[in-house]
Each structure stands twice: as structure tokens, then as C-alpha cells.
Design a protein around this motif. Structure first.
Motif, PDB file in Angstrom:
ATOM      1  N   MET A  53       0.737  -1.350   0.183  1.00  0.00           N
ATOM      2  CA  MET A  53      -0.057   0.005  -0.191  1.00  0.00           C
ATOM      3  C   MET A  53       0.818   1.392  -0.055  1.00  0.00           C
ATOM      4  N   GLN A  54       0.537   2.044  -0.899  1.00  0.00           N
ATOM      5  CA  GLN A  54       1.254   3.313  -0.789  1.00  0.00           C
ATOM      6  C   GLN A  54       0.705   4.191   0.098  1.00  0.00           C
ATOM      7  N   THR A  55       1.583   4.899   1.071  1.00  0.00           N
ATOM      8  CA  THR A  55       1.331   5.669   1.951  1.00  0.00           C
ATOM      9  C   THR A  55       2.034   7.011   2.227  1.00  0.00           C
ATOM     10  N   SER A  56       1.334   7.923   2.305  1.00  0.00           N
ATOM     11  CA  SER A  56       1.936   9.407   2.483  1.00  0.00           C
ATOM     12  C   SER A  56       1.398   9.884   3.933  1.00  0.00           C
ATOM     13  N   VAL A  57       2.648   9.902   4.816  1.00  0.00           N
ATOM     14  CA  VAL A  57       2.337  10.504   6.163  1.00  0.00           C
ATOM     15  C   VAL A  57       2.803  12.156   6.469  1.00  0.00           C
ATOM     16  N   THR A  58       1.524  12.765   6.899  1.00  0.00           N
ATOM     17  CA  THR A  58       1.901  14.318   6.919  1.00  0.00           C
ATOM     18  C   THR A  58       1.783  14.880   8.598  1.00  0.00           C
ATOM     19  N   PHE A  59       2.883  15.729   8.888  1.00  0.00           N
ATOM     20  CA  PHE A  59       2.930  15.972  10.196  1.00  0.00           C
ATOM     21  C   PHE A  59       2.345  17.236  10.483  1.00  0.00           C
ATOM     22  N   LYS A  60       1.320  17.653  11.167  1.00  0.00           N
ATOM     23  CA  LYS A  60       1.070  18.844  11.592  1.00  0.00           C
ATOM     24  C   LYS A  60       1.441  19.386  13.060  1.00  0.00           C
ATOM     25  N   ASN A  61       1.866  20.393  13.370  1.00  0.00           N
ATOM     26  CA  ASN A  61       2.231  20.851  14.567  1.00  0.00           C
ATOM     27  C   ASN A  61       3.117  19.671  15.339  1.00  0.00           C
ATOM     28  N   ILE A  62       3.736  18.731  14.677  1.00  0.00           N
ATOM     29  CA  ILE A  62       4.512  17.730  15.411  1.00  0.00           C
ATOM     30  C   ILE A  62       5.740  17.763  14.957  1.00  0.00           C
ATOM     31  N   ASP A  63       6.852  17.302  15.398  1.00  0.00           N
ATOM     32  CA  ASP A  63       8.004  17.005  14.817  1.00  0.00           C
ATOM     33  C   ASP A  63       7.854  15.701  14.041  1.00  0.00           C
ATOM     34  N   PRO A  64       8.457  15.628  12.805  1.00  0.00           N
ATOM     35  CA  PRO A  64       8.274  14.463  12.005  1.00  0.00           C
ATOM     36  C   PRO A  64       9.217  13.513  12.566  1.00  0.00           C
ATOM     37  N   SER A  65       8.707  12.186  12.728  1.00  0.00           N
ATOM     38  CA  SER A  65       9.402  10.982  13.389  1.00  0.00           C
ATOM     39  C   SER A  65       9.409   9.934  12.331  1.00  0.00           C
ATOM     40  N   ASP A  66      10.426   9.440  12.189  1.00  0.00           N
ATOM     41  CA  ASP A  66      10.732   7.972  11.404  1.00  0.00           C
ATOM     42  C   ASP A  66      10.023   6.927  12.058  1.00  0.00           C
ATOM     43  N   HIS A  67      10.000   6.888  13.451  1.00  0.00           N
ATOM     44  CA  HIS A  67       9.549   5.979  14.056  1.00  0.00           C
ATOM     45  C   HIS A  67       8.007   5.857  14.113  1.00  0.00           C
ATOM     46  N   LEU A  68       7.289   7.017  14.033  1.00  0.00           N
ATOM     47  CA  LEU A  68       5.776   7.146  13.940  1.00  0.00           C
ATOM     48  C   LEU A  68       5.420   6.869  12.287  1.00  0.00           C
ATOM     49  N   LYS A  69       6.232   7.152  11.406  1.00  0.00           N
ATOM     50  CA  LYS A  69       5.878   6.888  10.248  1.00  0.00           C
ATOM     51  C   LYS A  69       6.139   5.474   9.923  1.00  0.00           C
ATOM     52  N   SER A  70       6.859   4.615  10.463  1.00  0.00           N
ATOM     53  CA  SER A  70       7.033   3.386  10.241  1.00  0.00           C
ATOM     54  C   SER A  70       5.953   2.495  10.967  1.00  0.00           C
ATOM     55  N   TYR A  71       5.572   3.155  12.013  1.00  0.00           N
ATOM     56  CA  TYR A  71       4.512   2.544  12.886  1.00  0.00           C
ATOM     57  C   TYR A  71       3.021   2.534  12.118  1.00  0.00           C
ATOM     58  N   VAL A  72       3.032   3.615  11.484  1.00  0.00           N
ATOM     59  CA  VAL A  72       1.572   3.730  10.726  1.00  0.00           C
ATOM     60  C   VAL A  72       1.828   2.884   9.422  1.00  0.00           C
ATOM     61  N   GLN A  73       2.982   2.731   8.774  1.00  0.00           N
ATOM     62  CA  GLN A  73       3.129   2.043   7.540  1.00  0.00           C
ATOM     63  C   GLN A  73       2.791   0.615   7.921  1.00  0.00           C
ATOM     64  N   ASP A  74       3.336   0.039   9.045  1.00  0.00           N
ATOM     65  CA  ASP A  74       3.124  -1.301   9.506  1.00  0.00           C
ATOM     66  C   ASP A  74       1.714  -1.572   9.911  1.00  0.00           C
ATOM     67  N   LYS A  75       1.096  -0.678  10.575  1.00  0.00           N
ATOM     68  CA  LYS A  75      -0.295  -0.840  10.697  1.00  0.00           C
ATOM     69  C   LYS A  75      -1.192  -0.998   9.491  1.00  0.00           C
ATOM     70  N   LEU A  76      -0.858  -0.104   8.434  1.00  0.00           N
ATOM     71  CA  LEU A  76      -1.468   0.027   7.129  1.00  0.00           C
ATOM     72  C   LEU A  76      -1.357  -1.217   6.287  1.00  0.00           C
ATOM     73  N   ASN A  77      -0.175  -1.861   6.330  1.00  0.00           N
ATOM     74  CA  ASN A  77       0.225  -3.022   5.683  1.00  0.00           C
ATOM     75  C   ASN A  77      -0.647  -4.044   6.132  1.00  0.00           C
ATOM     76  N   ARG A  78      -1.243  -4.290   7.114  1.00  0.00           N
ATOM     77  CA  ARG A  78      -2.138  -5.254   7.365  1.00  0.00           C
ATOM     78  C   ARG A  78      -3.335  -5.159   6.791  1.00  0.00           C
ATOM     79  N   PHE A  79      -3.902  -4.105   6.183  1.00  0.00           N
ATOM     80  CA  PHE A  79      -4.971  -3.981   5.203  1.00  0.00           C
ATOM     81  C   PHE A  79      -4.786  -4.540   3.861  1.00  0.00           C
ATOM     82  N   ASP A  80      -3.788  -4.901   3.585  1.00  0.00           N
ATOM     83  CA  ASP A  80      -3.331  -5.428   2.174  1.00  0.00           C
ATOM     84  C   ASP A  80      -4.170  -6.758   1.920  1.00  0.00           C
ATOM     85  N   ARG A  81      -4.235  -7.338   3.169  1.00  0.00           N
ATOM     86  CA  ARG A  81      -5.047  -8.941   2.770  1.00  0.00           C
ATOM     87  C   ARG A  81      -6.196  -8.610   2.693  1.00  0.00           C
ATOM     88  N   PHE A  82      -6.784  -7.588   3.100  1.00  0.00           N
ATOM     89  CA  PHE A  82      -8.443  -7.431   2.839  1.00  0.00           C
ATOM     90  C   PHE A  82      -8.611  -6.694   1.522  1.00  0.00           C
TER      91      PHE A  82
END
Length: 178
Positions: free
Chosen positions: A1-30
Motif C-alpha cells: 500500500m502506498q502511504t503518505s504521512v503528513t505531520f502538523k504541529n508535530i516534529d516528523p518522526s521516522d518511528h511514527l511513520k514506520s508505525y503507521v506503515q506497519d499498521k496499514l500494511n495489515r489491510f493489504d490482505r483485505f
């Protein structure tokens, strides 16, 4: 799944970005086809807000959640999205089933439990209603009822057979030996 993560009023974090991508990858089976997800993570005073929009596979799903913790907001919005995707897929499956020539009887393939308690050593008796059909029709019925197996009488041999969904996505057929 192609994912674009945008941060507003928060410092960009690679850990948060990878956390979101891992969570979204579980939807690929659906999802049958590739989808795109746009995620907006923002902070307003003490509220952490996670917004996710998924488009693709003929569906558009939106979710928004706000809590005191960003990780819990992400988890909660992912749970909401999962429910929406499952509901949408079930709706598509029901529509597809009503268009076809074969209609699933509500009783075919479902077991009626006669003994409710399942204590150790006790045998639970179930009865299954099955009808005559060929193996191809049984596979179609299995897809319609969305179960793991279907018991039916083979119309060609007049014997009880079981068709089941294998772990590799194919179907298996159990036939008795004479």
C-alpha cells in the motif's frame, strides 16, 4: 500500500511513520488491488489527532480519532478502518452472491449444536444439513457462506463429501474410499 504521512504541529518522526506503515500494511490482505493511504498526524494543545484516508479497490474509507496519545489514536483509527473495510467487503460479497444463479441456503453448511457444554472428555454432537450438488457448485457455495468448509452430497456418486479452503488459498475436496 502506498502511504503518505503528513505531520502538523508535530516534529516528523521516522518511528511514527514506520508505525503507521506497519499498521496499514495489515489491510493489504483485505484489499484485492493496490490502494493509497494518506495519513495526517497532528497535535492541537493536548489532543493528538490521527486522520487516515484510504482510496482504491473501488472504495473510499475515512477515519479520524483523537486521544491524549498519538500511538493510541493511530491504533483506534486503524480499528475503525478495519471495521469499515470488512463491512464494505461483506456488502460487496452479498451483492455479488445475489447476482449469481446459485443462491446459498441459510442452512447449508452451518452446524446445529445439540449439546451446548463442551467439558473435557464430553462429546459435542452436531448435525449438518447438506444437499446434493457437484464439487464446483460446492466451491461457489463455500465462497457465498464464507466458511472454512462445506459438507455436501456429491450428485455424481451420492456420497457425502467435504470441500474446504486450504491455507494456500486453493480448495480441497475430501471423498470417502469405497
Amino acid at each position: 500500500m502506498q502511504t503518505s504521512v503528513t505531520f502538523k504541529n508535530i516534529d516528523p518522526s521516522d518511528h511514527l511513520k514506520s508505525y503507521v506503515q506497519d499498521k496499514l500494511n495489515r489491510f493489504d490482505r483485505f484489499l484485492d488491488n493496490p490502494a493509497e493511504a494518506s495519513v495526517v498526524l497532528s497535535v492541537e494543545k493536548f489532543r493528538h489527532i490521527a486522520e487516515v484516508n484510504i482510496t482504491g479497490d473501488r472504495l473510499k474509507i475515512n477515519g479520524r480519532e483523537e486521544t491524549n496519545d498519538m500511538y493510541s489514536a493511530i491504533d483506534m483509527v486503524m480499528d475503525k478502518l478495519e471495521k469499515q473495510i470488512k463491512k464494505n467487503k461483506e456488502k460487496i460479497r452479498e451483492r455479488r452472491g445475489s447476482r449469481g444463479a446459485v443462491k446459498a441456503s441459510p442452512m447449508v453448511g452451518f452446524a446445529d449444536t445439540l449439546a451446548e457444554e463442551d467439558a473435557e472428555g464430553e462429546i459435542v454432537v452436531t448435525t449438518i444439513d447438506y444437499k446434493p450438488m457437484d464439487a464446483e457448485e460446492a466451491v461457489m457455495q463455500l465462497d457465498l457462506i464464507d466458511d472454512s468448509f462445506l459438507v455436501f452430497t456429491n450428485a455424481k456418486t451420492d456420497e457425502v463429501n467435504v470441500v474446504y479452503r486450504r491455507n494456500d488459498g486453493h480448495y480441497g475436496l475430501i471423498q470417502p474410499i469405497r
